[in-house]
Design a protein around this motif. Structure first.
Motif, PDB file in Angstrom:
ATOM      1  N   SER A 264       0.832  -1.209   0.000  1.00 45.39           N
ATOM      2  CA  SER A 264       0.000   0.000   0.000  1.00 45.39           C
ATOM      3  C   SER A 264       0.863   1.255   0.000  1.00 45.39           C
ATOM      4  O   SER A 264       0.560   2.227  -0.711  1.00 45.39           O
ATOM      5  N   GLY A 265       1.955   1.255   0.764  1.00 45.06           N
ATOM      6  CA  GLY A 265       2.855   2.407   0.751  1.00 45.06           C
ATOM      7  C   GLY A 265       3.495   2.615  -0.613  1.00 45.06           C
ATOM      8  O   GLY A 265       3.581   3.745  -1.110  1.00 45.06           O
ATOM      9  N   THR A 266       3.914   1.528  -1.235  1.00 45.54           N
ATOM     10  CA  THR A 266       4.535   1.623  -2.566  1.00 45.54           C
ATOM     11  C   THR A 266       3.558   2.155  -3.600  1.00 45.54           C
ATOM     12  O   THR A 266       3.883   3.059  -4.387  1.00 45.54           O
ATOM     13  N   LEU A 267       2.330   1.609  -3.598  1.00 44.10           N
ATOM     14  CA  LEU A 267       1.347   2.045  -4.593  1.00 44.10           C
ATOM     15  C   LEU A 267       0.902   3.482  -4.356  1.00 44.10           C
ATOM     16  O   LEU A 267       0.673   4.237  -5.314  1.00 44.10           O
ATOM     17  N   THR A 268       0.778   3.879  -3.091  1.00 40.46           N
ATOM     18  CA  THR A 268       0.343   5.257  -2.805  1.00 40.46           C
ATOM     19  C   THR A 268       1.376   6.270  -3.269  1.00 40.46           C
ATOM     20  O   THR A 268       1.043   7.276  -3.914  1.00 40.46           O
ATOM     21  N   VAL A 269       2.635   6.025  -2.936  1.00 44.66           N
ATOM     22  CA  VAL A 269       3.700   6.943  -3.376  1.00 44.66           C
ATOM     23  C   VAL A 269       3.781   6.979  -4.896  1.00 44.66           C
ATOM     24  O   VAL A 269       3.909   8.048  -5.512  1.00 44.66           O
ATOM     25  N   ALA A 270       3.675   5.809  -5.524  1.00 47.86           N
ATOM     26  CA  ALA A 270       3.733   5.762  -6.992  1.00 47.86           C
ATOM     27  C   ALA A 270       2.544   6.489  -7.609  1.00 47.86           C
ATOM     28  O   ALA A 270       2.698   7.185  -8.625  1.00 47.86           O
TER      29      ALA A 270
ATOM     30  N   LEU B 259       7.911   3.059 -18.276  1.00 51.07           N
ATOM     31  CA  LEU B 259       9.233   3.354 -17.718  1.00 51.07           C
ATOM     32  C   LEU B 259       9.114   4.196 -16.457  1.00 51.07           C
ATOM     33  O   LEU B 259       9.800   3.940 -15.456  1.00 51.07           O
ATOM     34  N   ALA B 260       8.219   5.171 -16.494  1.00 51.99           N
ATOM     35  CA  ALA B 260       8.029   6.032 -15.320  1.00 51.99           C
ATOM     36  C   ALA B 260       7.409   5.258 -14.158  1.00 51.99           C
ATOM     37  O   ALA B 260       7.786   5.464 -12.994  1.00 51.99           O
ATOM     38  N   ILE B 261       6.462   4.375 -14.442  1.00 54.51           N
ATOM     39  CA  ILE B 261       5.842   3.580 -13.377  1.00 54.51           C
ATOM     40  C   ILE B 261       6.894   2.701 -12.689  1.00 54.51           C
ATOM     41  O   ILE B 261       6.953   2.633 -11.457  1.00 54.51           O
ATOM     42  N   SER B 262       7.711   2.043 -13.497  1.00 55.11           N
ATOM     43  CA  SER B 262       8.762   1.199 -12.918  1.00 55.11           C
ATOM     44  C   SER B 262       9.715   2.023 -12.071  1.00 55.11           C
ATOM     45  O   SER B 262      10.162   1.589 -11.002  1.00 55.11           O
ATOM     46  N   ARG B 263      10.023   3.222 -12.545  1.00 54.01           N
ATOM     47  CA  ARG B 263      10.940   4.096 -11.788  1.00 54.01           C
ATOM     48  C   ARG B 263      10.293   4.556 -10.480  1.00 54.01           C
ATOM     49  O   ARG B 263      10.968   4.622  -9.447  1.00 54.01           O
ATOM     50  N   ALA B 264       9.004   4.881 -10.520  1.00 56.70           N
ATOM     51  CA  ALA B 264       8.319   5.357  -9.318  1.00 56.70           C
ATOM     52  C   ALA B 264       8.194   4.240  -8.281  1.00 56.70           C
ATOM     53  O   ALA B 264       8.381   4.466  -7.077  1.00 56.70           O
ATOM     54  N   ILE B 265       7.885   3.032  -8.728  1.00 51.35           N
ATOM     55  CA  ILE B 265       7.732   1.912  -7.794  1.00 51.35           C
ATOM     56  C   ILE B 265       9.069   1.520  -7.183  1.00 51.35           C
ATOM     57  O   ILE B 265       9.151   1.183  -6.006  1.00 51.35           O
ATOM     58  N   GLY B 266      10.131   1.592  -7.969  1.00 49.98           N
ATOM     59  CA  GLY B 266      11.430   1.145  -7.481  1.00 49.98           C
ATOM     60  C   GLY B 266      12.257   2.206  -6.800  1.00 49.98           C
ATOM     61  O   GLY B 266      13.374   1.903  -6.359  1.00 49.98           O
ATOM     62  N   GLU B 267      11.761   3.435  -6.699  1.00 52.98           N
ATOM     63  CA  GLU B 267      12.544   4.487  -6.053  1.00 52.98           C
ATOM     64  C   GLU B 267      12.776   4.160  -4.576  1.00 52.98           C
ATOM     65  O   GLU B 267      11.887   3.696  -3.878  1.00 52.98           O
TER      66      GLU B 267
ATOM     67  N   GLY C  33       4.449  -7.169 -13.939  1.00 54.33           N
ATOM     68  CA  GLY C  33       3.046  -7.037 -14.337  1.00 54.33           C
ATOM     69  C   GLY C  33       2.792  -5.761 -15.124  1.00 54.33           C
ATOM     70  O   GLY C  33       2.127  -5.777 -16.170  1.00 54.33           O
ATOM     71  N   PHE C  34       3.341  -4.637 -14.635  1.00 53.47           N
ATOM     72  CA  PHE C  34       3.159  -3.374 -15.360  1.00 53.47           C
ATOM     73  C   PHE C  34       3.827  -3.423 -16.732  1.00 53.47           C
ATOM     74  O   PHE C  34       3.305  -2.871 -17.709  1.00 53.47           O
ATOM     75  N   ASN C  35       4.973  -4.066 -16.812  1.00 53.53           N
ATOM     76  CA  ASN C  35       5.661  -4.150 -18.103  1.00 53.53           C
ATOM     77  C   ASN C  35       4.896  -5.026 -19.092  1.00 53.53           C
ATOM     78  O   ASN C  35       4.866  -4.732 -20.294  1.00 53.53           O
ATOM     79  N   VAL C  36       4.287  -6.105 -18.588  1.00 49.62           N
ATOM     80  CA  VAL C  36       3.488  -6.962 -19.466  1.00 49.62           C
ATOM     81  C   VAL C  36       2.278  -6.201 -19.996  1.00 49.62           C
ATOM     82  O   VAL C  36       1.946  -6.252 -21.196  1.00 49.62           O
ATOM     83  N   VAL C  37       1.626  -5.455 -19.097  1.00 46.32           N
ATOM     84  CA  VAL C  37       0.476  -4.649 -19.539  1.00 46.32           C
ATOM     85  C   VAL C  37       0.920  -3.599 -20.560  1.00 46.32           C
ATOM     86  O   VAL C  37       0.256  -3.370 -21.582  1.00 46.32           O
ATOM     87  N   GLY C  38       2.059  -2.959 -20.270  1.00 51.02           N
ATOM     88  CA  GLY C  38       2.557  -1.958 -21.209  1.00 51.02           C
ATOM     89  C   GLY C  38       2.912  -2.548 -22.556  1.00 51.02           C
ATOM     90  O   GLY C  38       2.652  -1.947 -23.605  1.00 51.02           O
ATOM     91  N   HIS C  39       3.502  -3.753 -22.540  1.00 50.87           N
ATOM     92  CA  HIS C  39       3.834  -4.412 -23.810  1.00 50.87           C
ATOM     93  C   HIS C  39       2.570  -4.727 -24.605  1.00 50.87           C
ATOM     94  O   HIS C  39       2.530  -4.545 -25.835  1.00 50.87           O
ATOM     95  N   ALA C  40       1.534  -5.174 -23.891  1.00 53.38           N
ATOM     96  CA  ALA C  40       0.277  -5.474 -24.581  1.00 53.38           C
ATOM     97  C   ALA C  40      -0.331  -4.206 -25.176  1.00 53.38           C
ATOM     98  O   ALA C  40      -0.845  -4.214 -26.302  1.00 53.38           O
ATOM     99  N   LEU C  41      -0.264  -3.102 -24.429  1.00 53.73           N
ATOM    100  CA  LEU C  41      -0.819  -1.845 -24.942  1.00 53.73           C
ATOM    101  C   LEU C  41      -0.014  -1.341 -26.136  1.00 53.73           C
ATOM    102  O   LEU C  41      -0.588  -0.815 -27.099  1.00 53.73           O
ATOM    103  N   ARG C  42       1.323  -1.509 -26.067  1.00 51.89           N
ATOM    104  CA  ARG C  42       2.141  -1.059 -27.207  1.00 51.89           C
ATOM    105  C   ARG C  42       1.803  -1.850 -28.460  1.00 51.89           C
ATOM    106  O   ARG C  42       1.730  -1.303 -29.556  1.00 51.89           O
ATOM    107  N   ARG C  43       1.589  -3.146 -28.294  1.00 49.49           N
ATOM    108  CA  ARG C  43       1.225  -3.962 -29.461  1.00 49.49           C
ATOM    109  C   ARG C  43      -0.169  -3.613 -29.964  1.00 49.49           C
ATOM    110  O   ARG C  43      -0.441  -3.654 -31.156  1.00 49.49           O
ATOM    111  N   ARG C  44      -1.043  -3.250 -29.010  1.00 48.55           N
ATOM    112  CA  ARG C  44      -2.422  -2.922 -29.402  1.00 48.55           C
ATOM    113  C   ARG C  44      -2.493  -1.620 -30.210  1.00 48.55           C
ATOM    114  O   ARG C  44      -3.226  -1.520 -31.194  1.00 48.55           O
TER     115      ARG C  44
END
Length: 316
Positions: free
Chosen positions: A94-100, A232-240, A300-311
């Motif tokens: 919850s802390g990770t998702l809220t900050v992101a 890329l930004a989501i991954s950066r925000a979650i991993g900060e 998970g976010f990268n898989v969703v992003g890959h699917a959206l890029r292909r779409r």
């Protein structure tokens, strides 16, 4: 049928390789060497990723031999270092998702607007000045942003909200959002500039204004690249790590209120990694279980992003 002529049968004068052919052979050899080096670089990145995942899984197996998966996913307390230990990952998630969420609420609209301006409206000279400055923001150490959030942003927010604690997720999320703006603006601007000029000219020929062309033609055409920038930004925000460790606090609390202090997954890993926990203890293994959750979230976010890029991918 006459016998075939080999290279050894040729006279010495005919065995001389022309400079042009020698240059072509040398260039071909250099290209093969460069291709091999690039392949090795790519394989090393893949091997490193596989090694990291294997280590996380191996150490997490030891953790889950002592903690049930149900408690790990449903318990709302995370106190693996206390006498009364609880191993619920929800407070850290919850802390990770809220900050992101706070960070992306700032970075996505601002980064998109900046990219749109630089791509479609800014003069060439101004773009050549602004874009390097934005990219320079990526090089600032995140520990500097952490103290910026703690010593500047939080006091400013406390003037608007006096009850805001010194450690809070709002200030951390705002500062993370600021420093990931260049990640979005740079990648999205490159995607917009890659849209063929003929599409712009066609839009102008239909009587559209520059704003209408930017919003209704360029942005949809560059959607796949823009989505890649968001991922890329989501991954950066979650991993900060450093900003949240300094500004958001280190107390795991199951809350989605950004005005409260809380710990993120990365902050907990830093907290434990700096301690003196014995190797193989359950507290030591807990950082690998938390890291595995972080990897799965990012995957998970990268898989969703890959699917959206292909779409939404457009091929010109």
């Amino acid at each position: 049928m006459p016998p075939a002529i080999t290279y050894a049968d040729l006279p010495p004068s005919a065995r001389v390789i022309s400079p042009r052919l020698r240059h072509k052979a040398t260039r071909h050899l250099k290209e093969r060497v460069i291709e091999t080096l690039l392949l090795l670089a790519g394989l090393s990145a893949v091997a490193t990723t596989i090694a990291i995942v294997c280590i996380l899984v191996y150490e997490s197996i030891g953790f889950f031999e002592h903690v049930s998966l149900v408690d790990f996913l449903t318990d709302t307390q995370w106190t693996p270092l206390f006498a009364d230990a609880h191993y619920g990952i929800l407070p850290l998630v919850s802390g990770t998702l809220t900050v992101a969420f706070v960070a992306l609420s700032i970075a996505i609209p601002m980064g998109t607007i900046v990219a749109l301006y630089l791509s479609e409206f800014a003069p060439h000279a101004l773009r050549e000045v602004v874009k390097p400055f934005l990219e320079l923001l990526e090089a600032v150490p995140t520990v500097v942003f952490g103290y910026f959030a703690l010593l500047f942003v939080t006091p400013m927010l406390q003037k608007l909200y006096p009850d805001l604690p010194g450690f809070n997720m709002l200030a951390a999320g705002i500062v993370i959002g600021i420093f990931i703006i260049p990640y979005i603006s740079s990648v999205a601007e490159d995607a917009m500039r890659a849209v063929p000029m003929a599409m712009r000219e066609g839009s102008y020929a239909m009587g559209a204004t520059r704003f209408q062309t930017a919003v209704r033609v360029i942005t949809p055409a560059a959607t796949s690249g823009i989505v890649a920038a968001y991922i890329l930004a989501i991954s950066r925000a979650i991993g900060e790590t450093m900003v949240v460790a300094i500004a958001a606090g280190l107390q795991p609390t199951f809350t989605f209120n950004p005005l409260e202090p809380a710990a993120t997954i990365t902050a907990y890993i830093v907290q434990v990694a700096l301690g003196d926990l014995p190797h193989g203890s359950i507290g030591y293994q807990s950082i690998f279980a938390a890291g595995l959750v972080l990897v799965l979230m990012t995957l998970g976010f990268n898989v969703v992003g890959h699917a959206l890029r292909r779409r939404f991918r457009e091929v010109y």
